[in-house]
Write an enzyme that holds these catalytic residues in place. Structure first.
Site, PDB file in Angstrom:
ATOM      1  N   GLU A  85      84.695  26.260  93.027  1.00 29.75           N
ATOM      2  CA  GLU A  85      83.789  25.284  92.428  1.00 29.75           C
ATOM      3  C   GLU A  85      82.326  25.400  92.861  1.00 29.75           C
ATOM      4  OE1 GLU A  85      85.746  21.537  93.128  1.00 29.75           O
ATOM      5  OE2 GLU A  85      87.127  21.866  91.466  1.00 29.75           O
ATOM      6  N   GLU A 130      92.480  24.871  88.172  1.00 31.05           N
ATOM      7  CA  GLU A 130      92.790  23.506  88.596  1.00 31.05           C
ATOM      8  C   GLU A 130      92.692  22.580  87.392  1.00 31.05           C
ATOM      9  OE1 GLU A 130      90.575  21.914  91.857  1.00 31.05           O
ATOM     10  OE2 GLU A 130      90.712  23.752  93.047  1.00 31.05           O
TER      11      GLU A 130
END
Length: 514
Positions: free
Chosen positions: A197, A326
């Site tokens: 991320e 995710e």
């Protein structure tokens, strides 16, 4: 535990699509799917992952976090045995473990904690890296694959860039080189998710995509690390996540951390072996944050167009395979179930669908909860029902033996024990041992459930119940049980935990009870 996001206005990127309803949690399992894990190392052919023989494969996996935190080990080992945990993942049909870690967990002297060594005696005295080895070994034993995810530089927090003042880029690349060399030749570990991320910051010093600044341009950093990984281990996939904000593209400017790959068409990642490149995105529901698109009157018909703009174009254009690394939800908001059903439909079925690893196995994810409930054993059937039709079990197939008779001279013993019990149900384990002189091929173990007992799910085998008969069929990763070998079958059931069944059989052969 991990990500936060930037909530921004939704641009008009809409495309209609039907809403996928969640399957019933009580429905019969879907038919066995084609092979999910294949043979040898994986590569890309356009947007499709293939195994060493060129057959299509797909990650339908789950995240098991903890090694990126101060425990330096996957969470839940205070409540469960590692081998049993991985067996349950495989038994439910997950074929890949995305395993987050921090560079701190790899440091000499980083001592793992949060482990019950009575439940996990084989982990005592191991380092964080050696515990990762054990997860890999157990995944291999069940035909699963592993993606290593560099989740954080240090254990205390997520970082917008791939480096920090205390953890420079050189350490990031050196650790990836070490891991790539460590698992070279082991096809269980299929690749490196380079950094979790990457995202922008309010001061404008966070990650960007294609801006050209070598200290901020995540695409350039991914190329540097990716080349180091491939030099150390040419078999590995190099997995590159998106960022959150990419100005000047057809997508909304910003989205979820790691979820925006709209800059790829203009600024693709360039590797010396493009067949090892996989792009990855993250996508979440309102349980993480209430983005504008969830309140749009067009919801959920607006979502496929939004996903196309942020990341779906990667697979549609054939640029490279796409991994939804995710995604998750607590399912507490009614929109979340609609979102998850729509998303699974968007990802598609079978080996040609979009690769995915659900967040998370762990129930202690504050944003999403987990596949497991708080006891670290019971499956959240509401969540699992959305995923189960799309899972490709380890080694493919997932269905077990054909119910044929055992060979001449067959003999078996079953050691049955209740592992946990509560007012409404229990979990138990039946360890089958082949006492005969010939391998049990495609074995099927049966027993009669005591009155009032109903098996809800199982692991370590394909478990079902028809009337009073419980059937556990050999999983594809252990179709043959050699003489003297044992295989553990776990079950979760409703009803009284006593008395224990005592009529275990392999075909027509009665098994002794230990």
């Amino acid at each position: 535990m991990r990500r936060r996001l930037t909530a921004l206005a939704l641009a008009a990127v809409l495309a209609a699509a039907p809403v996928a309803a969640a399957p019933s949690a009580g429905a019969d399992p879907a038919p066995a799917a084609p092979a999910g894990t294949g043979e040898g190392p994986w590569s890309a052919e356009g947007a499709q992952l293939v195994d060493a023989s060129g057959e299509p494969v797909r990650m339908t996996g789950v995240n098991w976090f903890g090694s990126e935190t101060e425990t330096y080990a996957p969470h839940g080992l205070w409540a469960r045995n590692l081998e049993d945990m991985v067996a349950q993942m495989a038994g439910l049909g997950f074929n890949t473990i995305r395993l987050p870690y921090s560079n701190e967990a790899l440091d000499p002297g980083a001592e793992p904690s949060g482990i019950d060594f009575e439940l996990n005696p084989g982990l005592e005295g191991l380092s964080g890296l050696e515990i990762i080895d054990r997860v890999v070994e157990e995944a291999d034993a069940h035909g699963m694959r592993v993606v290593l995810d560099r989740h954080r530089p240090a254990a205390d927090s997520q970082s917008p860039l791939w480096y920090t003042p205390d953890r420079p880029e050189s350490e990031w690349i050196d650790d990836w080189t070490m891991l790539a060399e460590r698992y070279a030749g082991d096809p269980t570990v299929i690749g490196a998710d380079l950094h979790n991320e990457p995202h922008s910051t309010a001061d404008g010093q966070g990650a960007c995509w294609g801006c050209g600044d070598p200290e901020r341009d995540w695409r350039l950093a991914a190329e540097r690390a990716g080349e180091a990984v491939l030099e150390a281990n040419p078999d590995w996939l190099v997995i590159v996540e998106g960022v959150d904000c990419v100005p000047g593209t057809p997508a909304p400017e910003c989205g979820w951390w790691g979820g925006n790959l709209s800059g790829v068409p203009e600024h693709p990642v360039r590797l010396s072996d493009p067949d090892k490149l996989v792009y990855s995105a993250h996508e979440y529901a309102t349980s993480v944050a209430d983005q504008d698109w969830f309140d749009d009157p067009a919801f959920p018909d607006n979502m496929p167009g939004l996903w196309d703009a942020f990341f779906g174009h990667i697979e549609h254009d054939g640029a490279a395979p796409l991994l939804l690394g995710e995604f998750g939800t607590t399912l507490q908001d009614p929109r979340d179930g609609v979102w998850l059903g729509e998303l699974m439909s968007y990802l598609g079925e079978g080996p040609t669908g979009v690769d995915f690893t659900y967040w998370s196995w762990n129930p202690n994810s504050g944003d999403t909860g987990g596949i497991l409930q708080d006891d670290w054993t019971t499956v959240d059937q509401d969540k699992y029902a959305y995923l189960e039709p799309y899972l490709l079990p380890p080694g493919g197939g997932g269905g077990g033996g054909d119910g044929g008779g055992p060979p001449d001279g067959a003999a078996c013993t079953v050691d049955y024990r209740v592992t946990d019990a509560w007012d409404a149900g229990f979990t138990a384990e039946a360890v089958l041992t082949n006492d005969g002189s010939t391998a049990l091929e495609d074995w099927t173990l049966t027993w009669t459930a005591p009155e009032g007992v109903r098996v809800a799910n199982g692991w370590g085998a394909r478990v079902s119940q028809d009337g009073g008969t419980v059937t556990a069929s050999a999983p594809d990763w252990a179709r043959a049980l050699e003489p003297g070998a044992s295989s553990a079958v776990g079950v979760q059931a409703t009803g009284p935990s006593a008395p224990a069944p005592d009529d275990f059989r392999i075909g027509d052969t009665a098994c002794a009870t230990a």
